[in-house]
Every structure is written in C-alpha cells, then in structure tokens.
Design a protein around this motif. Structure first.
Motif, PDB file in Angstrom:
ATOM      1  N   ILE A 434      33.813 -83.618 -64.442  1.00 16.50           N
ATOM      2  CA  ILE A 434      32.690 -83.617 -65.382  1.00 16.50           C
ATOM      3  C   ILE A 434      31.564 -82.806 -64.771  1.00 16.50           C
ATOM      4  CG2 ILE A 434      30.923 -85.079 -66.472  1.00 16.50           C
ATOM      5  CD1 ILE A 434      33.098 -87.268 -66.648  1.00 16.50           C
ATOM      6  N   THR A 435      30.942 -81.995 -65.605  1.00 18.77           N
ATOM      7  CA  THR A 435      29.808 -81.211 -65.135  1.00 18.77           C
ATOM      8  C   THR A 435      28.795 -81.095 -66.261  1.00 18.77           C
ATOM      9  OG1 THR A 435      29.165 -79.182 -63.960  1.00 18.77           O
ATOM     10  CG2 THR A 435      30.702 -78.931 -65.800  1.00 18.77           C
ATOM     11  N   ASN A 436      27.646 -80.550 -65.943  1.00 14.79           N
ATOM     12  CA  ASN A 436      26.566 -80.375 -66.914  1.00 14.79           C
ATOM     13  C   ASN A 436      26.215 -78.902 -67.000  1.00 14.79           C
ATOM     14  OD1 ASN A 436      26.367 -83.259 -66.959  1.00 14.79           O
ATOM     15  ND2 ASN A 436      25.036 -83.163 -65.156  1.00 14.79           N
ATOM     16  N   TRP A 437      26.078 -78.421 -68.215  1.00 15.36           N
ATOM     17  CA  TRP A 437      25.673 -77.038 -68.429  1.00 15.36           C
ATOM     18  C   TRP A 437      24.263 -77.008 -69.004  1.00 15.36           C
ATOM     19  CZ3 TRP A 437      28.078 -72.649 -66.924  1.00 15.36           C
ATOM     20  CH2 TRP A 437      29.415 -72.735 -66.553  1.00 15.36           C
ATOM     21  N   VAL A 438      23.389 -76.207 -68.400  1.00 10.23           N
ATOM     22  CA  VAL A 438      22.073 -76.007 -68.978  1.00 10.23           C
ATOM     23  C   VAL A 438      22.262 -75.295 -70.316  1.00 10.23           C
ATOM     24  CG1 VAL A 438      21.669 -73.776 -67.839  1.00 10.23           C
ATOM     25  CG2 VAL A 438      19.731 -75.189 -68.461  1.00 10.23           C
ATOM     26  N   GLY A 439      21.457 -75.664 -71.310  1.00  8.46           N
ATOM     27  CA  GLY A 439      21.650 -75.131 -72.648  1.00  8.46           C
ATOM     28  C   GLY A 439      21.678 -73.615 -72.705  1.00  8.46           C
ATOM     29  N   ALA A 440      20.865 -72.953 -71.886  1.00  8.98           N
ATOM     30  CA  ALA A 440      20.800 -71.495 -71.902  1.00  8.98           C
ATOM     31  C   ALA A 440      22.120 -70.845 -71.513  1.00  8.98           C
ATOM     32  CB  ALA A 440      19.693 -71.016 -70.962  1.00  8.98           C
ATOM     33  N   ASP A 441      22.994 -71.580 -70.838  1.00 14.56           N
ATOM     34  CA  ASP A 441      24.279 -71.029 -70.410  1.00 14.56           C
ATOM     35  C   ASP A 441      25.316 -70.981 -71.516  1.00 14.56           C
ATOM     36  OD1 ASP A 441      24.237 -70.170 -67.752  1.00 14.56           O
ATOM     37  OD2 ASP A 441      24.359 -72.204 -66.985  1.00 14.56           O
ATOM     38  N   ILE A 442      25.150 -71.764 -72.565  1.00 18.35           N
ATOM     39  CA  ILE A 442      26.246 -71.970 -73.512  1.00 18.35           C
ATOM     40  C   ILE A 442      25.816 -71.745 -74.957  1.00 18.35           C
ATOM     41  CG2 ILE A 442      27.590 -73.495 -72.011  1.00 18.35           C
ATOM     42  CD1 ILE A 442      26.295 -75.886 -73.386  1.00 18.35           C
ATOM     43  N   LEU A 443      24.854 -70.857 -75.176  1.00 24.77           N
ATOM     44  CA  LEU A 443      24.276 -70.671 -76.495  1.00 24.77           C
ATOM     45  C   LEU A 443      25.173 -69.909 -77.458  1.00 24.77           C
ATOM     46  CD1 LEU A 443      20.555 -69.819 -75.636  1.00 24.77           C
ATOM     47  CD2 LEU A 443      21.459 -71.949 -76.576  1.00 24.77           C
ATOM     48  N   ASN A 444      26.169 -69.194 -76.946  1.00 20.42           N
ATOM     49  CA  ASN A 444      27.066 -68.454 -77.824  1.00 20.42           C
ATOM     50  C   ASN A 444      28.458 -68.398 -77.210  1.00 20.42           C
ATOM     51  OD1 ASN A 444      27.532 -65.846 -76.314  1.00 20.42           O
ATOM     52  ND2 ASN A 444      25.307 -65.712 -76.494  1.00 20.42           N
ATOM     53  N   PRO A 445      29.480 -68.000 -77.977  1.00 21.10           N
ATOM     54  CA  PRO A 445      30.860 -68.043 -77.487  1.00 21.10           C
ATOM     55  C   PRO A 445      31.172 -67.092 -76.348  1.00 21.10           C
ATOM     56  CG  PRO A 445      30.813 -67.988 -79.885  1.00 21.10           C
ATOM     57  CD  PRO A 445      29.421 -67.700 -79.418  1.00 21.10           C
ATOM     58  N   VAL A 446      30.359 -66.048 -76.152  1.00 19.20           N
ATOM     59  CA  VAL A 446      30.603 -65.117 -75.049  1.00 19.20           C
ATOM     60  C   VAL A 446      29.979 -65.637 -73.763  1.00 19.20           C
ATOM     61  CG1 VAL A 446      30.259 -62.760 -74.219  1.00 19.20           C
ATOM     62  CG2 VAL A 446      30.818 -63.166 -76.625  1.00 19.20           C
ATOM     63  N   ALA A 447      28.776 -66.179 -73.849  1.00 16.46           N
ATOM     64  CA  ALA A 447      28.113 -66.720 -72.663  1.00 16.46           C
ATOM     65  C   ALA A 447      28.748 -68.011 -72.187  1.00 16.46           C
ATOM     66  CB  ALA A 447      26.635 -66.948 -72.956  1.00 16.46           C
TER      67      ALA A 447
END
Length: 535
Positions: A434-447
């Motif tokens: 389990i991990t946590n992603w900052v929102g800015a890392d996962i805003l679109n399917p490429v990022a």
C-alpha cells in the motif's frame, strides 16, 4: 480560484520537552552555526535513496527539489511555467520544439549548465518515469543544438510535451550534470550535484538521522513570484536540516518547545494537541491531497489471476481504511476516481467494487478462480504514520474475504527497496503493498504511474501488462481536446478497474505543523524550503 479547492482550517499550540532528552544539546558544531539561520524539519520519513530518478519515493523527490532544478514547473493553478528555460518555439506542424536556457545557470561544482546536461538528464528520466517513457516513445530526436539550445523532434503529435517537462512530482525531470545523468538509470548517481537553490552537505549526512542543506549563494532565481514549484526560488535561510525523531509524539513535543521548526505530516490524532495553544500554526499546503492505493503484483500467484485481483477489489472497504488511518472525516473522503476527486478528469466509472465493498462477492470470485490458499505477502511499513495503519486493515478485510494473508512488518525504506524485486514472494518478493500518491502525480492517465501497463520492463512496481490500456494512454497523449481527454480517461478507468491495476482505498489530506515564526511557506505537492523566512 483553481479547481484544486480551498485551504483547510489552521490552528495553534504549545508544549515543552528538554533539548537534552532529544539529543539537541549545543556543542562545538552547533556553536559554529549559531549566527546562521537554520530551519530544522521533521519530514514524513527517512532519506536514504538520494537519486530522485531511481525511485518514486517522495523523500527522494523532496531531496531532489532542494538541490536540482527543472526546465519547467507547475504553478498553483496547475499551469506550466518556464523555470530553467528562458524561451521556446514550436514548429507549425507541432513536431519540433526548440528551447533556450536562461543565462547564468551553473551547477554546484561551478560548471555551467549546458544543453548536453539537459539532454542526458531527460533521457535518463525518460527511462524511469511513466510520463517520461510516454514522451520518449513519441520522440524522434532529442539533441543539443549549442551550449544554450536544445531541440526535441516528435515522430507524431504529442499533446503533453510541456506538461511532461513540468511534471511536479515523482519522478520529477530534474536536471543534473551530464556525467551524472549518464549513470545507468537502474543505478544510483554517485554524487549529489545540481544547480538548484540549496547545496547538499554530504559530510553531515547520517542516514536515518539527519540530512543537511545550505544556501546556494550562486543560484540566480527567476523574477516571478514563487507559486508551487514555479517562479523565483529565493532562499532566505542559511541552512535546512531534516532530522529523524524516534516517534511522532517526540516530534510534536520538540516542535512545541521550539527545538524544531516544522513537521511535514503530523498524525491526525495529534492535531488537537497542536491546535490547542499558541506559537504553532497548522495548515494544509497540499490542497489536492493524497490517494491511498493497494497494489498487487501481477507476476506471481495469486494476483496473476484477474478474478483473484477482482476479489481483492471487492474485499476493499474505503471507510474502514480511512476511519482507521485518519479518523476525523474532515480530513478524508471516500473516492473511486483514479484521477482524484474534484479534478477535471474525476469520474466514478468502474469504481463499484471498491465503493460498495462485498466480501461475499470476493469469496465467490476466489472460488470461481480456484484460489488454493496461496499466502499473500502483504508488506507492512511500521514507521510512517500515513502508511502504517492501512496494511493491518487490509489484512483483516482480505482474511474475511477468504485470503490467506502473510503480513510482514518492515520500515518504509526496506519496502521501497523490496518492492523493486520481481522475485517470487518466497524468495524475497511480495504480493501486495500500500502506498499514497500525491494528487498532482495522478491527475491524468499518462502521469498516473500505476496505470502504466507495459509489463516487466516498463510498468511501475507490480508490472501489469495490458495493451488495450496502453493504446488508450497513447490516444490520450495525442489529444489536447478536453472533451476527448475526459472520454478517454473514463474508458481507461473502466478498463483499469476491470483489470484491477490497483484499488484506491480513499482520498485524504494531511496538515503541516510549524512554528509561527516561519513565514513564506509555499503550497504545493512537495515541501519547498525556498521563500521561507525564520524570524
């Protein structure tokens, strides 16, 4: 106001603990620095991996922002702004980008930053980072024109060139000297030499104890006001120390006593202590928050079986995770959007398994898949407040659904190293983490790194392979039409849930606590220490 929302509440508090009890008694070394301004900070974890391209771990990213710089950066409205780049041109057909660097850029060893350094750095980043990999797959050539100019030529249109170069979080396309950037991408760089606003002090580095940075007197900031990672990076203190505390309460006491200045992520249950007095401010600097996820390993049983991965998704109960991890509903929300709730690409398409939670359906899927009670090795980091609770909740939920769970305790840095292993779980590998992603890392399917589906060689840890998802990610990368991006994001999310690339287990927000004599702290997806003054 941008889509990222409004600032959450703030508060204050005070307390006491002796400096001697924390090992901060003043000695000869401390006296030498007595006339300098030092910010002492406790971050969310230890710093052990110093290469911010080698890993997506946020402590390595934080370290990168201290000593390296970027070509472009995102501002607080999530808009791309130039950073090391002075100007750029795009050809009429959209295939050729020509960039010119700012004057006066130089590395900490005194050598000038050249286009060859940039090209080597981008190529190395493009081997490790998901968004970088996608950009490079569309790139025909990337080459230096002269010392200050470099050119990127695409083989076909790509709609996210500048967004890729401005990627704000892991992996950030930091620029380093060519001699370091030529280090194989799966090996750590041998030195910490950048051109950023701070310099690394290697002789004072004690892994698991302390990391030290000093002001780069030769750094020339941009003229624009600072905003997120963009604008002028003006350093207003002489020295920043990241120190490790034995536990969260010790850190809180040290902050209240003035022995440290800053805690990046105090646990939610300790916020009332911090908010109850004077002298300490509590604030949310990361308005996009975090998404917590559970990630299966696709290479080995049992999660090489899609039905068993689907059983994992149905076993999830976001409320259980968030209630145990955060507690106060003010700081979390239940969210099935892989691209973060409250953002332009947010959708609940396909999220029914994780949003409804159905242990009976999970057991049925295990039976249909012929699950043979294979142990599930679930790695459990015990030393990070925002990661230590979820694995115990997951183990309980999975056992209720019929999984045989082997919960293995370790520190976070051990997990970061072990998750890179493709060996079977019995030979030092793993099945779940389990991990946590900052929102800015996962805003679109490429990022969004966990959505890379290119298998053993190119995917993020877990190594899924799904050509249909990869084809759609390519289509997303080609378009700049918001309506088409929205359609493709929904289609990708639907497929990703069916294939169970990962399972989101909630969206949450962390507060930062700091002495109120610190001013100028910036919002953003990472802790930034430029613009900070200590009064």
């Amino acid at each position: 106001m941008s889509f990222i929302g409004s600032v959450m509440r703030t508060g204050v508090a005070v307390g006491a603990v002796t400096a001697a009890s924390l090992g901060f008694a003043m000695g000869g070394a401390a006296t030498a620095w007595a006339q300098e301004t030092t910010v002492t900070a406790v971050l969310h974890s230890d710093l052990r991996v110093l290469d911010p391209i080698l890993t997506t771990a946020y402590m390595s990213r934080n370290h990168g922002y201290m000593i390296f710089d970027t070509l472009f950066a995102m501002d607080e409205n999530v808009q791309v702004q130039p950073q090391m780049v002075d100007s750029w041109e795009t050809s009429e057909d959209g295939l050729t980008y020509t960039f010119t660097l700012r004057e006066g850029l130089k590395f900490h060893d005194g050598s000038p930053v050249t286009s060859e350094d940039v090209v080597a750095s981008l190529k190395r980043w493009g081997e490790r980072d998901g968004m970088g990999q996608k950009l490079m797959s569309f790139t025909e050539t990337l080459e230096a024109v002269d010392d200050d100019t470099f050119r990127l030529v695409l083989r076909e249109p790509y709609g996210l060139v500048l967004e890729s170069l401005a990627k704000p979080s892991s992996n950030v396309p930091f620029i380093m000297p060519k001699r370091l950037a030529e280090t194989p991408a799966d090996q750590p760089i041998p030195e910490q030499i950048g051109s950023g606003p701070f310099k690394w002090v290697p002789e004072e580095f004690q892994p698991g104890v302390k990391a030290v940075y000093v002001k780069n007197e030769d750094y020339v900031p941009r003229d624009e006001p600072p905003s997120w990672a963009a604008g002028g990076k003006v350093v207003k203190v002489d020295r920043v120390e990241w120190v490790k505390m034995p536990d969260h309460m010790t850190a809180v006491n040290a902050l209240m006593n003035g022995e440290i200045d800053y805690i990046e992520q105090p646990p939610t249950d300790l916020l009332p202590i911090l908010e109850s007095g004077d002298g300490i401010a509590v604030e949310n600097f990361n308005l996009l928050g975090f998404q917590s996820i559970i990630r299966p390993n696709f290479l080995h049983p049992p999660f090489d079986n899609q039905k068993i991965r689907q059983a994992l998704a149905y076993a999830i109960n976001q409320e259980d995770f968030m209630a145990a991890m955060i507690g106060d509903p003010e700081y979390y929300e239940l969210c099935g959007a892989m691209f973060v709730c409250g953002t332009p690409l947010a959708t609940d398409v396909g999220s029914e398994p994780v949003m409804t939670s159905d242990a009976d359906r999970a057991r049925q899927l295990l039976q249909e898949a012929g699950y043979d009670n294979t142990p599930v090795v679930l790695m459990h980091p015990t030393d990070v407040a925002t990661l230590s609770t979820q694995p115990t909740v997951a183990a309980d939920l999975l056992r209720r659904a019929g999984f045989n769970v082997d919960l293995q305790a370790m520190d976070w840095q051990t997990l970061v190293s072990r998750r890179a292993s493709q060996e079977p779980p019995a030979d030092g590998g793993w099945n779940l983490f389990i991990t946590n992603w900052v929102g800015a890392d996962i805003l679109n399917p490429v990022a969004n790194a966990p959505l890379i589906a290119s298998g053993r060689e190119g995917s993020w840890f877990g190594w899924p392979e799904n050509q249909e998802i990869e084809t759609l990610r390519d289509q997303f990368a080609r378009t700049r039409d918001p309506a088409e991006q929205k359609r493709l994001a929904e289609e990708i999310q639907k497929l990703a849930y069916d294939y169970v690339m990962y399972a989101p287990i909630g969206q949450y927000y962390t507060m930062t606590a700091y002495r109120d004599n610190l001013t100028g702290l910036l919002a953003g997806p990472a802790p930034f220490f430029w613009n900070v003054e200590k009064n």
